[in-house]
Design a protein around this motif. Structure first.
Motif, PDB file in Angstrom:
ATOM      1  N   LEU A 245     -16.621 -87.323  51.291  1.00 42.00           N
ATOM      2  CA  LEU A 245     -15.477 -87.410  52.092  1.00 42.00           C
ATOM      3  C   LEU A 245     -14.566 -86.231  51.931  1.00 42.00           C
ATOM      4  O   LEU A 245     -14.139 -85.744  52.722  1.00 42.00           O
ATOM      5  CB  LEU A 245     -14.629 -88.614  51.915  1.00 42.00           C
ATOM      6  CG  LEU A 245     -15.495 -90.025  52.479  1.00 42.00           C
ATOM      7  CD1 LEU A 245     -14.784 -91.170  51.992  1.00 42.00           C
ATOM      8  CD2 LEU A 245     -15.963 -90.046  53.851  1.00 42.00           C
ATOM      9  N   ILE A 246     -14.338 -85.653  50.632  1.00 43.46           N
ATOM     10  CA  ILE A 246     -13.492 -84.733  50.474  1.00 43.46           C
ATOM     11  C   ILE A 246     -13.699 -83.648  50.691  1.00 43.46           C
ATOM     12  O   ILE A 246     -13.171 -82.716  51.511  1.00 43.46           O
ATOM     13  CB  ILE A 246     -13.144 -84.754  48.739  1.00 43.46           C
ATOM     14  CG1 ILE A 246     -12.199 -85.813  48.382  1.00 43.46           C
ATOM     15  CG2 ILE A 246     -12.260 -83.348  48.544  1.00 43.46           C
ATOM     16  CD1 ILE A 246     -11.918 -85.934  46.977  1.00 43.46           C
ATOM     17  N   GLY A 247     -15.302 -83.306  50.741  1.00 39.76           N
ATOM     18  CA  GLY A 247     -16.067 -82.131  51.153  1.00 39.76           C
ATOM     19  C   GLY A 247     -16.269 -81.833  52.576  1.00 39.76           C
ATOM     20  O   GLY A 247     -15.803 -80.944  53.003  1.00 39.76           O
ATOM     21  N   PHE A 248     -16.235 -83.055  53.404  1.00 40.61           N
ATOM     22  CA  PHE A 248     -16.224 -82.936  54.690  1.00 40.61           C
ATOM     23  C   PHE A 248     -14.991 -82.696  55.367  1.00 40.61           C
ATOM     24  O   PHE A 248     -14.676 -81.882  56.035  1.00 40.61           O
ATOM     25  CB  PHE A 248     -16.767 -84.668  55.236  1.00 40.61           C
ATOM     26  CG  PHE A 248     -16.579 -84.486  56.872  1.00 40.61           C
ATOM     27  CD1 PHE A 248     -17.798 -84.384  57.475  1.00 40.61           C
ATOM     28  CD2 PHE A 248     -15.569 -84.900  57.469  1.00 40.61           C
ATOM     29  CE1 PHE A 248     -17.694 -84.186  58.856  1.00 40.61           C
ATOM     30  CE2 PHE A 248     -15.720 -84.990  58.757  1.00 40.61           C
ATOM     31  CZ  PHE A 248     -16.685 -84.778  59.506  1.00 40.61           C
ATOM     32  N   PHE A 249     -13.639 -83.347  54.774  1.00 34.98           N
ATOM     33  CA  PHE A 249     -12.464 -82.882  55.223  1.00 34.98           C
ATOM     34  C   PHE A 249     -12.092 -81.863  54.919  1.00 34.98           C
ATOM     35  O   PHE A 249     -11.461 -80.925  55.676  1.00 34.98           O
ATOM     36  CB  PHE A 249     -11.341 -84.196  54.606  1.00 34.98           C
ATOM     37  CG  PHE A 249     -10.152 -83.898  54.822  1.00 34.98           C
ATOM     38  CD1 PHE A 249      -9.591 -84.230  56.023  1.00 34.98           C
ATOM     39  CD2 PHE A 249      -9.219 -83.101  53.843  1.00 34.98           C
ATOM     40  CE1 PHE A 249      -8.266 -83.746  56.419  1.00 34.98           C
ATOM     41  CE2 PHE A 249      -7.842 -83.029  53.976  1.00 34.98           C
ATOM     42  CZ  PHE A 249      -7.386 -83.502  55.185  1.00 34.98           C
ATOM     43  N   ALA A 250     -12.281 -81.071  53.783  1.00 38.38           N
ATOM     44  CA  ALA A 250     -12.099 -79.955  53.284  1.00 38.38           C
ATOM     45  C   ALA A 250     -12.710 -78.773  54.025  1.00 38.38           C
ATOM     46  O   ALA A 250     -11.856 -77.895  54.411  1.00 38.38           O
ATOM     47  CB  ALA A 250     -12.229 -79.704  51.725  1.00 38.38           C
ATOM     48  N   GLN A 251     -13.783 -78.911  54.408  1.00 35.94           N
ATOM     49  CA  GLN A 251     -14.572 -78.068  55.008  1.00 35.94           C
ATOM     50  C   GLN A 251     -14.182 -78.048  56.594  1.00 35.94           C
ATOM     51  O   GLN A 251     -14.074 -77.137  57.535  1.00 35.94           O
ATOM     52  CB  GLN A 251     -16.168 -78.169  54.920  1.00 35.94           C
ATOM     53  CG  GLN A 251     -16.838 -77.221  55.886  1.00 35.94           C
ATOM     54  CD  GLN A 251     -16.638 -75.889  55.360  1.00 35.94           C
ATOM     55  OE1 GLN A 251     -16.307 -75.641  54.056  1.00 35.94           O
ATOM     56  NE2 GLN A 251     -16.751 -74.867  56.225  1.00 35.94           N
ATOM     57  N   LEU A 252     -14.065 -79.165  57.066  1.00 41.17           N
ATOM     58  CA  LEU A 252     -13.344 -79.349  58.485  1.00 41.17           C
ATOM     59  C   LEU A 252     -12.349 -78.581  58.762  1.00 41.17           C
ATOM     60  O   LEU A 252     -12.027 -77.716  59.718  1.00 41.17           O
ATOM     61  CB  LEU A 252     -13.249 -80.704  58.921  1.00 41.17           C
ATOM     62  CG  LEU A 252     -13.093 -81.091  60.256  1.00 41.17           C
ATOM     63  CD1 LEU A 252     -14.335 -80.969  61.187  1.00 41.17           C
ATOM     64  CD2 LEU A 252     -12.613 -82.501  60.507  1.00 41.17           C
ATOM     65  N   ILE A 253     -11.062 -78.609  57.925  1.00 42.07           N
ATOM     66  CA  ILE A 253     -10.096 -77.694  57.878  1.00 42.07           C
ATOM     67  C   ILE A 253     -10.165 -76.163  57.719  1.00 42.07           C
ATOM     68  O   ILE A 253      -9.774 -75.569  58.512  1.00 42.07           O
ATOM     69  CB  ILE A 253      -8.845 -78.538  56.735  1.00 42.07           C
ATOM     70  CG1 ILE A 253      -8.501 -79.833  57.242  1.00 42.07           C
ATOM     71  CG2 ILE A 253      -7.922 -77.647  56.751  1.00 42.07           C
ATOM     72  CD1 ILE A 253      -7.852 -80.252  58.585  1.00 42.07           C
TER      73      ILE A 253
END
Length: 483
Positions: A245-253
């Motif tokens: 989840l952190i990887g998804f959110f961080a890369q999305l931003i």
């Protein structure tokens, strides 16, 4: 419908233009003509004049304002006429009268009355490109002008002068001169550029895939025996799913706004008590894959400036190797102090994100010391586990650079920076906390293509404030934990 327009470029030194109408349209047409030749001879006839038009005329002796209704005598000794009144019937009458005198007419927003159009014009020194949609969509022509103005390099004038000098000094006949000029300009070929772009995109993707295969193969062969694979999968800690989840959110931003991946992941991992070199090493190993996919996606959508890419990526790689080496040394010998330093660093980055969110973008300025910017971004990114985006992207945006090109170019340059840092950490540490790395890879890889499509469309202020809030809170929690 067939477009029968034949593009020509007029020499306006001896031409006399008549503009009928002194409102917004008259002002726009006047400014358009003056932009191409500030000394062009203009006569403007109208019952009302825009204040800015009056100011222009007061400063230009080549502009004559005549305040009264149009009369037939106004067409005397005129070469071209531009009609910009809000009376369609009057416009038609003037056009018919001009036609009897052989004068070419342009009527604003009335293509049927036009003998010629004022297209959107790109000026780069002696290079001039005019764009027309056959009167169907001036807005599209303007957008095309903005696009080509941005992608055509400002130093194209130097190439034009060199080619002109080559032509002037060439002693061969016409065919020999043409052959040599074709060779000199071969690098401008669109087909060749397309091939180079395709190879460049494929190169980034191949590197990512090969490193991923090597990473998984190495981990499976040294950490997990085939007979234990199922048990290991079942034993994956819950933190793995959190890191997805952190990887998804961080890369999305990061992919959509151009920053935030490293500092978001770094502050999260510090709270988990992971060894400092392993934090940056894991982040850069994971980020390499997502940035490679993101960079490829940005290239696909045409968001990359290749010249800027070179000036960021090469110094950035050197900085990343230096920063990674320093962190390995300090993290092993002075871990608590380094934890505190990195927490302060990430908190400062969070504050910088807030400043960026509220900062107004300046008009486009020349970016100086791009190589130094790339080195500093790479060094601090590798040492602190993040910061490439907040340092490099924010600086370029502050210089008025177009958001989609900044985000796309910085994202692709980040691939090479993270690759260099990942290799440095890998050579020193091997693979540690593999489940965190895989979680970041999986989450970031899913988000990267989505983020590339959202580049320049996501509400930047909201995204920046959100990631800044998380980074500052996580950094403060880490500092209190150390104290």
């Amino acid at each position: 419908m067939t477009n029968t327009l034949f593009p020509v470029f007029l020499k306006t030194e001896t031409a006399h233009f008549l503009i009928v109408g002194g409102g917004n349209v008259g002002l726009e047409k006047t400014e358009t003509l003056l932009k191409q030749n500030s000394e062009i001879k203009l006569t403007i006839v109208a019952t009302y004049f825009h204040a800015n038009l009056i100011a222009l005329a007061n400063n230009k002796s080549n502009i004559t304002l005549v305040k009264r209704p149009f009369i037939d005598a106004d067409l005397s000794q005129k070469d071209y006429i531009i009609i910009g009144t809000d009376n369609p019937e009057l416009n038609r009458e003037i056009r018919e009268l001009a036609k009897t005198k052989g004068i070419k007419v342009n009527a604003a927003d009335q293509p049927a009355l036009c003998d010629f159009y004022l297209g959107s014009i790109i000026n780069k020194g002696n290079l001039k490109i005019a764009i027309s949609t056959n009167g169907k969509s001036p807005v599209l022509a303007r957008r095309m002008r903005e696009y080509f103005t941005d992608v055509i390099p400002d130093n194209i004038e130097e190439s034009i002068e060199n080619l002109n000098q080559l032509r002037a000094n060439h002693k061969g006949d016409f065919q020999e001169k043409l052959t040599d000029l074709n060779k000199a300009t071969k690098s401008f070929s669109v087909s060749k550029k397309d091939k180079e772009d395709k190879k460049y995109k494929q190169f980034a993707l191949n590197i990512s895939v090969l490193f991923l295969i090597f990473f998984i193969g190495y981990g499976l062969s040294t950490l997990i025996a085939p007979s234990e694979l199922l048990l290991k999968i079942q034993a994956i800690p819950n933190v793995f799913y959190g890191m997805v989840l952190i990887g998804f959110f961080a890369q999305l931003i990061d992919g959509a706004v151009g920053l935030g991946y490293g500092v978001t992941c770094a502050t999260s991992m510090m709270l988990l008590g992971i060894n400092l070199p392993a934090i940056s090493g894991s982040i850069h190993t994971a980020e390499m894959f997502s940035s490679g996919i993101s960079g490829y996606s940005h290239y696909k959508f045409g968001n990359v400036n290749k010249k800027l890419l070179y000036w960021l990526a090469i110094p950035g790689v050197i900085g990343a190797v230096s920063g990674a080496g320093l962190l390995i040394y300090l993290g092993n010998k002075y871990q608590t102090i380094t934890y505190a330093l990195l927490s302060l660093y990430t908190m400062i980055i969070g504050i910088r994100l807030i400043i960026i969110a509220y900062r107004k973008i300046n008009k486009k300025q020349k970016v100086k010391h791009t190589g130094t910017l790339g080195f500093a971004g790479g060094f601090l990114d590798a040492f602190g586990g993040g910061g490439w985006g907040p340092i490099v992207t924010s600086t370029l945006l502050a210089k008025g650079r177009k958001s989609s090109y900044v985000v796309g170019t910085v994202s692709l340059a980040e691939f090479f920076v993270t690759l260099a840092a990942a290799v440095t950490f890998f050579a020193s540490l091997g693979i540690s906390h593999w489940y965190i790395i895989l979680g970041l890879i999986l989450g970031g890889s899913i988000a990267a293509p989505i983020a590339a499509k959202l580049a320049g469309k996501l509400p930047q202020k909201t995204a920046l404030l959100l990631v800044a809030f998380l980074v500052i809170v996580f950094s403060l929690r880490m500092l209190f934990k150390i104290i």
